[in-house]
Design a protein around this motif. Structure first.
Motif, PDB file in Angstrom:
ATOM      1  N   LEU A 274      36.895 -65.704  -0.069  1.00 41.39           N
ATOM      2  CA  LEU A 274      36.084 -66.907   0.112  1.00 41.39           C
ATOM      3  C   LEU A 274      35.642 -67.041   1.575  1.00 41.39           C
ATOM      4  N   LEU A 275      36.579 -66.823   2.494  1.00 41.82           N
ATOM      5  CA  LEU A 275      36.253 -66.918   3.917  1.00 41.82           C
ATOM      6  C   LEU A 275      35.276 -65.823   4.334  1.00 41.82           C
ATOM      7  N   LYS A 276      35.452 -64.631   3.786  1.00 42.61           N
ATOM      8  CA  LYS A 276      34.520 -63.539   4.073  1.00 42.61           C
ATOM      9  C   LYS A 276      33.112 -63.910   3.610  1.00 42.61           C
ATOM     10  N   GLN A 277      33.023 -64.506   2.408  1.00 42.36           N
ATOM     11  CA  GLN A 277      31.737 -64.935   1.864  1.00 42.36           C
ATOM     12  C   GLN A 277      31.075 -65.970   2.756  1.00 42.36           C
ATOM     13  N   GLN A 278      31.893 -66.752   3.455  1.00 42.16           N
ATOM     14  CA  GLN A 278      31.369 -67.791   4.341  1.00 42.16           C
ATOM     15  C   GLN A 278      31.160 -67.272   5.766  1.00 42.16           C
ATOM     16  N   ASN A 279      31.254 -65.968   5.933  1.00 39.22           N
ATOM     17  CA  ASN A 279      31.057 -65.322   7.230  1.00 39.22           C
ATOM     18  C   ASN A 279      32.079 -65.791   8.268  1.00 39.22           C
ATOM     19  N   LYS A 280      33.344 -65.838   7.844  1.00 41.21           N
ATOM     20  CA  LYS A 280      34.449 -66.183   8.737  1.00 41.21           C
ATOM     21  C   LYS A 280      35.446 -65.021   8.719  1.00 41.21           C
ATOM     22  N   PRO A 281      35.039 -63.866   9.293  1.00 43.33           N
ATOM     23  CA  PRO A 281      35.847 -62.649   9.147  1.00 43.33           C
ATOM     24  C   PRO A 281      37.240 -62.728   9.768  1.00 43.33           C
ATOM     25  N   ALA A 282      37.374 -63.366  10.918  1.00 42.34           N
ATOM     26  CA  ALA A 282      38.691 -63.416  11.569  1.00 42.34           C
ATOM     27  C   ALA A 282      39.686 -64.180  10.701  1.00 42.34           C
ATOM     28  N   LEU A 283      39.249 -65.299  10.157  1.00 42.69           N
ATOM     29  CA  LEU A 283      40.112 -66.090   9.288  1.00 42.69           C
ATOM     30  C   LEU A 283      40.395 -65.336   7.981  1.00 42.69           C
ATOM     31  N   ALA A 284      39.364 -64.688   7.450  1.00 39.39           N
ATOM     32  CA  ALA A 284      39.535 -63.904   6.220  1.00 39.39           C
ATOM     33  C   ALA A 284      40.610 -62.836   6.414  1.00 39.39           C
ATOM     34  N   ILE A 285      40.560 -62.142   7.545  1.00 44.37           N
ATOM     35  CA  ILE A 285      41.532 -61.079   7.834  1.00 44.37           C
ATOM     36  C   ILE A 285      42.947 -61.636   7.872  1.00 44.37           C
ATOM     37  N   ALA A 286      43.101 -62.832   8.436  1.00 46.48           N
ATOM     38  CA  ALA A 286      44.436 -63.439   8.510  1.00 46.48           C
ATOM     39  C   ALA A 286      45.014 -63.649   7.105  1.00 46.48           C
ATOM     40  N   PHE A 287      44.187 -64.099   6.168  1.00 39.53           N
ATOM     41  CA  PHE A 287      44.673 -64.311   4.799  1.00 39.53           C
ATOM     42  C   PHE A 287      44.890 -62.983   4.081  1.00 39.53           C
ATOM     43  N   TYR A 288      44.007 -62.012   4.319  1.00 37.55           N
ATOM     44  CA  TYR A 288      44.210 -60.687   3.725  1.00 37.55           C
ATOM     45  C   TYR A 288      45.539 -60.085   4.207  1.00 37.55           C
ATOM     46  N   LYS A 289      45.830 -60.251   5.506  1.00 36.34           N
ATOM     47  CA  LYS A 289      47.089 -59.716   6.053  1.00 36.34           C
ATOM     48  C   LYS A 289      48.299 -60.375   5.401  1.00 36.34           C
ATOM     49  N   GLN A 290      48.230 -61.699   5.189  1.00 41.04           N
ATOM     50  CA  GLN A 290      49.337 -62.386   4.511  1.00 41.04           C
ATOM     51  C   GLN A 290      49.528 -61.821   3.106  1.00 41.04           C
ATOM     52  N   SER A 291      48.412 -61.565   2.428  1.00 42.32           N
ATOM     53  CA  SER A 291      48.472 -61.019   1.071  1.00 42.32           C
ATOM     54  C   SER A 291      49.109 -59.627   1.078  1.00 42.32           C
ATOM     55  N   VAL A 292      48.707 -58.809   2.036  1.00 43.81           N
ATOM     56  CA  VAL A 292      49.260 -57.446   2.135  1.00 43.81           C
ATOM     57  C   VAL A 292      50.755 -57.498   2.459  1.00 43.81           C
ATOM     58  N   ARG A 293      51.144 -58.365   3.400  1.00 47.76           N
ATOM     59  CA  ARG A 293      52.572 -58.491   3.750  1.00 47.76           C
ATOM     60  C   ARG A 293      53.398 -58.904   2.531  1.00 47.76           C
ATOM     61  N   LEU A 294      52.896 -59.838   1.782  1.00 48.20           N
ATOM     62  CA  LEU A 294      53.604 -60.296   0.587  1.00 48.20           C
ATOM     63  C   LEU A 294      53.679 -59.186  -0.453  1.00 48.20           C
ATOM     64  N   THR A 295      52.593 -58.453  -0.630  1.00 47.14           N
ATOM     65  CA  THR A 295      52.579 -57.320  -1.565  1.00 47.14           C
ATOM     66  C   THR A 295      53.617 -56.285  -1.173  1.00 47.14           C
ATOM     67  N   GLU A 296      53.688 -55.993   0.120  1.00 50.47           N
ATOM     68  CA  GLU A 296      54.685 -55.020   0.612  1.00 50.47           C
ATOM     69  C   GLU A 296      56.104 -55.521   0.406  1.00 50.47           C
ATOM     70  N   ALA A 297      56.340 -56.804   0.634  1.00 54.71           N
ATOM     71  CA  ALA A 297      57.671 -57.374   0.440  1.00 54.71           C
ATOM     72  C   ALA A 297      58.087 -57.272  -1.023  1.00 54.71           C
ATOM     73  N   ILE A 298      57.160 -57.553  -1.925  1.00 54.44           N
ATOM     74  CA  ILE A 298      57.447 -57.444  -3.355  1.00 54.44           C
ATOM     75  C   ILE A 298      57.734 -55.989  -3.714  1.00 54.44           C
ATOM     76  N   ARG A 299      56.946 -55.079  -3.192  1.00 57.30           N
ATOM     77  CA  ARG A 299      57.093 -53.655  -3.490  1.00 57.30           C
ATOM     78  C   ARG A 299      58.453 -53.135  -3.016  1.00 57.30           C
ATOM     79  N   GLN A 300      58.901 -53.580  -1.838  1.00 61.51           N
ATOM     80  CA  GLN A 300      60.182 -53.106  -1.299  1.00 61.51           C
ATOM     81  C   GLN A 300      61.359 -53.580  -2.127  1.00 61.51           C
ATOM     82  N   GLU A 301      61.168 -54.700  -2.842  1.00 60.74           N
ATOM     83  CA  GLU A 301      62.259 -55.234  -3.665  1.00 60.74           C
ATOM     84  C   GLU A 301      62.364 -54.555  -5.021  1.00 60.74           C
ATOM     85  N   LEU A 302      61.366 -53.772  -5.371  1.00 59.92           N
ATOM     86  CA  LEU A 302      61.378 -53.125  -6.690  1.00 59.92           C
ATOM     87  C   LEU A 302      62.393 -52.002  -6.755  1.00 59.92           C
TER      88      LEU A 302
END
Length: 165
Positions: free
Chosen positions: A137-165
C-alpha cells in the motif's frame, strides 16, 4: 444431515484447490455450494470462513462490490463469535479490496485493525502477510522508505517463523 458438514468442508477445499490453480471462477462455484450448506447448518464460524474465501475470490477477479459484500458479512458474523481468529484475516482482505479501489486511508485503517488483532491472538502467519500488504500500500502511494520498513518487518517475522519449524 450428519454428512453435510463434511460435504461443505470438501466443497470448500475443492474451491481452495481451484484458487491455487488461479481458477477463481471455479473456486467461487465451490465456495457458493459450501456456503449454501453452511447456511443451512447455521454454523456462524464456518459461514464467516467461506464468506471470507468468496470475498477473496471476487477481489482477485476484480469484482470489488461482491467482494466487499461478502467480506463485510463475514466480518459482521466473525464479530459475533467469541474468538477473534478470523477477524484479522477478514480485515486484511477488506483492506486489500479498498487498496484496489485506491481508497488508501480506508485500506490503511483496515490493515492496522487487522495487525492489532493478529498480534493480540498471536497469528504471526497472518501478521506477516498484513505487514507485507501495508508495504504494498505504501509503495503504491510512492512512500518507498516506509514501505521498505514494513517489508523488513514482514521478512523478519517470516524468518522467525521459519526458524521455529
Amino acid at each position: 444431515a450428519g454428512n453435510l458438514p463434511q460435504q461443505a468442508t470438501t466443497l470448500q477445499y475443492i474451491g481452495f484447490v481451484y484458487r491455487q490453480l488461479n481458477q477463481e471462477s471455479e473456486a467461487l462455484k465451490f465456495y457458493q455450494k459450501s456456503l449454501t450448506i453452511r447456511r443451512s447448518l447455521s454454523n456462524k464460524d464456518a459461514i464467516a470462513e467461506v464468506l471470507n474465501n468468496i470475498g477473496e475470490s471476487h477481489e482477485r477477479l476484480g469484482q470489488y462490490l461482491p467482494a466487499l459484500q461478502a467480506l463485510q458479512e463475514a466480518l459482521a458474523l466473525a464479530q459475533t463469535l467469541n474468538g477473534r481468529d478470523h477477524e484479522g484475516n477478514i480485515l486484511d482482505n477488506l483492506g486489500t479490496v479498498y487498496k484496489r479501489l485506491r481508497q488508501y486511508p480506508k485500506a490503511m485503517e483496515l490493515y492496522h485493525q487487522a495487525l492489532a488483532i493478529e498480534r493480540e491472538v498471536g497469528n504471526r502467519a497472518s501478521e506477516r502477510i498484513t505487514l507485507s500488504n501495508i508495504g504494498d500500500l505504501l509503495k503504491q502511494q510512492n512512500k518507498p522508505a516506509l514501505a521498505i520498513a514494513f517489508y523488513k518487518q514482514s521478512v523478519r517475522l517470516t524468518e522467525a517463523i521459519r526458524q521455529e519449524l
